[in-house]
Design a protein around this motif. Sequence first.
Motif, PDB file in Angstrom:
ATOM      1  N   GLY A 275      -3.066  10.299 -12.567  1.00  0.00           N
ATOM      2  CA  GLY A 275      -2.192   9.590 -11.646  1.00  0.00           C
ATOM      3  C   GLY A 275      -2.113  10.208 -10.267  1.00  0.00           C
ATOM      4  O   GLY A 275      -2.081   9.506  -9.256  1.00  0.00           O
ATOM      5  N   ALA A 276      -2.093  11.528 -10.213  1.00  0.00           N
ATOM      6  CA  ALA A 276      -1.996  12.201  -8.913  1.00  0.00           C
ATOM      7  C   ALA A 276      -3.221  11.905  -8.061  1.00  0.00           C
ATOM      8  O   ALA A 276      -3.109  11.627  -6.859  1.00  0.00           O
ATOM      9  CB  ALA A 276      -1.829  13.706  -9.110  1.00  0.00           C
ATOM     10  N   GLU A 277      -4.411  11.977  -8.668  1.00  0.00           N
ATOM     11  CA  GLU A 277      -5.627  11.645  -7.935  1.00  0.00           C
ATOM     12  C   GLU A 277      -5.609  10.181  -7.500  1.00  0.00           C
ATOM     13  O   GLU A 277      -6.097   9.835  -6.424  1.00  0.00           O
ATOM     14  CB  GLU A 277      -6.860  11.910  -8.793  1.00  0.00           C
ATOM     15  N   ALA A 278      -5.053   9.324  -8.333  1.00  0.00           N
ATOM     16  CA  ALA A 278      -4.989   7.891  -8.013  1.00  0.00           C
ATOM     17  C   ALA A 278      -4.137   7.649  -6.774  1.00  0.00           C
ATOM     18  O   ALA A 278      -4.527   6.888  -5.884  1.00  0.00           O
ATOM     19  CB  ALA A 278      -4.434   7.113  -9.193  1.00  0.00           C
ATOM     20  N   VAL A 279      -2.969   8.280  -6.721  1.00  0.00           N
ATOM     21  CA  VAL A 279      -2.080   8.111  -5.571  1.00  0.00           C
ATOM     22  C   VAL A 279      -2.783   8.547  -4.295  1.00  0.00           C
ATOM     23  O   VAL A 279      -2.745   7.855  -3.263  1.00  0.00           O
ATOM     24  CB  VAL A 279      -0.775   8.905  -5.776  1.00  0.00           C
ATOM     25  N   SER A 280      -3.463   9.695  -4.362  1.00  0.00           N
ATOM     26  CA  SER A 280      -4.195  10.196  -3.204  1.00  0.00           C
ATOM     27  C   SER A 280      -5.336   9.266  -2.815  1.00  0.00           C
ATOM     28  O   SER A 280      -5.541   8.963  -1.633  1.00  0.00           O
ATOM     29  CB  SER A 280      -4.737  11.594  -3.515  1.00  0.00           C
ATOM     30  N   ALA A 281      -6.079   8.786  -3.813  1.00  0.00           N
ATOM     31  CA  ALA A 281      -7.238   7.923  -3.550  1.00  0.00           C
ATOM     32  C   ALA A 281      -6.825   6.589  -2.939  1.00  0.00           C
ATOM     33  O   ALA A 281      -7.530   6.049  -2.078  1.00  0.00           O
ATOM     34  CB  ALA A 281      -8.026   7.701  -4.834  1.00  0.00           C
ATOM     35  N   VAL A 282      -5.700   6.056  -3.376  1.00  0.00           N
ATOM     36  CA  VAL A 282      -5.231   4.784  -2.812  1.00  0.00           C
ATOM     37  C   VAL A 282      -4.958   4.933  -1.319  1.00  0.00           C
ATOM     38  O   VAL A 282      -5.345   4.088  -0.506  1.00  0.00           O
ATOM     39  CB  VAL A 282      -3.961   4.292  -3.550  1.00  0.00           C
ATOM     40  N   GLY A 283      -4.308   6.020  -0.939  1.00  0.00           N
ATOM     41  CA  GLY A 283      -4.031   6.250   0.474  1.00  0.00           C
ATOM     42  C   GLY A 283      -5.288   6.450   1.298  1.00  0.00           C
ATOM     43  O   GLY A 283      -5.345   6.053   2.467  1.00  0.00           O
ATOM     44  N   ARG A 284      -6.300   7.027   0.677  1.00  0.00           N
ATOM     45  CA  ARG A 284      -7.538   7.354   1.396  1.00  0.00           C
ATOM     46  C   ARG A 284      -8.527   6.179   1.431  1.00  0.00           C
ATOM     47  O   ARG A 284      -9.164   5.924   2.441  1.00  0.00           O
ATOM     48  CB  ARG A 284      -8.189   8.561   0.727  1.00  0.00           C
ATOM     49  N   LEU A 285      -8.642   5.448   0.311  1.00  0.00           N
ATOM     50  CA  LEU A 285      -9.697   4.439   0.171  1.00  0.00           C
ATOM     51  C   LEU A 285      -9.231   2.994   0.391  1.00  0.00           C
ATOM     52  O   LEU A 285     -10.039   2.116   0.603  1.00  0.00           O
ATOM     53  CB  LEU A 285     -10.330   4.556  -1.223  1.00  0.00           C
ATOM     54  N   ARG A 286      -7.939   2.741   0.289  1.00  0.00           N
ATOM     55  CA  ARG A 286      -7.373   1.405   0.496  1.00  0.00           C
ATOM     56  C   ARG A 286      -8.020   0.340  -0.392  1.00  0.00           C
ATOM     57  O   ARG A 286      -8.558  -0.651   0.086  1.00  0.00           O
ATOM     58  CB  ARG A 286      -7.515   0.987   1.968  1.00  0.00           C
ATOM     59  N   PRO A 287      -7.987   0.519  -1.720  1.00  0.00           N
ATOM     60  CA  PRO A 287      -8.534  -0.508  -2.604  1.00  0.00           C
ATOM     61  C   PRO A 287      -7.643  -1.752  -2.620  1.00  0.00           C
ATOM     62  O   PRO A 287      -6.454  -1.677  -2.291  1.00  0.00           O
ATOM     63  CB  PRO A 287      -8.520   0.176  -3.978  1.00  0.00           C
ATOM     64  N   GLU A 288      -8.215  -2.866  -3.002  1.00  0.00           N
ATOM     65  CA  GLU A 288      -7.432  -4.092  -3.189  1.00  0.00           C
ATOM     66  C   GLU A 288      -6.812  -4.136  -4.582  1.00  0.00           C
ATOM     67  O   GLU A 288      -5.735  -4.692  -4.773  1.00  0.00           O
ATOM     68  CB  GLU A 288      -8.318  -5.319  -2.996  1.00  0.00           C
ATOM     69  N   VAL A 289      -7.545  -3.588  -5.565  1.00  0.00           N
ATOM     70  CA  VAL A 289      -7.098  -3.594  -6.961  1.00  0.00           C
ATOM     71  C   VAL A 289      -7.277  -2.205  -7.542  1.00  0.00           C
ATOM     72  O   VAL A 289      -8.294  -1.542  -7.295  1.00  0.00           O
ATOM     73  CB  VAL A 289      -7.906  -4.613  -7.801  1.00  0.00           C
ATOM     74  N   VAL A 290      -6.281  -1.753  -8.302  1.00  0.00           N
ATOM     75  CA  VAL A 290      -6.369  -0.479  -9.025  1.00  0.00           C
ATOM     76  C   VAL A 290      -6.320  -0.780 -10.513  1.00  0.00           C
ATOM     77  O   VAL A 290      -5.369  -1.392 -11.005  1.00  0.00           O
ATOM     78  CB  VAL A 290      -5.206   0.463  -8.652  1.00  0.00           C
ATOM     79  N   LEU A 291      -7.380  -0.377 -11.233  1.00  0.00           N
ATOM     80  CA  LEU A 291      -7.385  -0.461 -12.697  1.00  0.00           C
ATOM     81  C   LEU A 291      -6.995   0.917 -13.208  1.00  0.00           C
ATOM     82  O   LEU A 291      -7.723   1.889 -12.996  1.00  0.00           O
ATOM     83  CB  LEU A 291      -8.772  -0.826 -13.214  1.00  0.00           C
ATOM     84  N   MET A 292      -5.856   1.014 -13.890  1.00  0.00           N
ATOM     85  CA  MET A 292      -5.320   2.333 -14.212  1.00  0.00           C
ATOM     86  C   MET A 292      -4.880   2.453 -15.663  1.00  0.00           C
ATOM     87  O   MET A 292      -4.130   1.622 -16.175  1.00  0.00           O
ATOM     88  CB  MET A 292      -4.134   2.655 -13.290  1.00  0.00           C
ATOM     89  N   ASP A 293      -5.383   3.500 -16.301  1.00  0.00           N
ATOM     90  CA  ASP A 293      -4.990   3.801 -17.669  1.00  0.00           C
ATOM     91  C   ASP A 293      -3.507   4.156 -17.706  1.00  0.00           C
ATOM     92  O   ASP A 293      -2.971   4.746 -16.760  1.00  0.00           O
ATOM     93  CB  ASP A 293      -5.830   4.973 -18.185  1.00  0.00           C
TER      94      ASP A 293
END
Length: 215
Positions: free
Chosen positions: A36-54
């Motif tokens: 989750g921590a990497e996901a939060v960081s990646a969203v801010g950096r990469l600006r995806p439209e959709v996040v598929l998350m376990d």
Amino acid sequence: MIRVLVVDDEALVRSGLRMILEAAGDISVIGEARDGAEAVSAVGRLRPEVVLMDVRMPGMDGLTAAARILKAPEAPKVVMLTTFDADEYVHEALRLGAVGFLLKDTPPRELASAVRTVAGGQAMLSPSVTKRVIEQYADRAPSRAEAARRQLEGLTDREEDVIKALARGLSNAEIGRELRLTEATVKAHVSRVLAKLGLANRVQAAILVHDADLT
């Protein structure tokens, strides 16, 4: 191209999801995260439209990460992935604002279709998950059933066919095959039905159909 971030603590799962999604042709996996921590960081950096998350991950789990991601302005659409369809995860994910909840055994074609659906602004749940959410929240009391039927009275026969199929958890493509309509026509029907009924998404429509005892 629909920009997707894949989040799972298992490298094999991330790799499999990447291959499935990128094979669709109109979906690009722009990044991966292990927790989750990497996901939060990646969203801010990469600006995806959709996040598929376990949902279940060591460290920061998927629900905690989703809560942080969805608080941000212009947040991406979040779809939770799990091997379990446990009620507490479904309810909490939807409460947080996730627009999808899929089981990891969802067939590849349906997974790509789900990404397209949520990227287009609609909710998407696996059929088995939809059924459990409806059973949890929809009370079939006579007064509520009558109110639901009155709300549905303004629909055309075709719109009623579409919303009944939608309530069974079918995707637009599956509804099209069943009713012999193009996917674009189904999408137009779904949008029109939601607007007519004043509903925000497919899950609310499914609950309304269940309330009316039309399933």
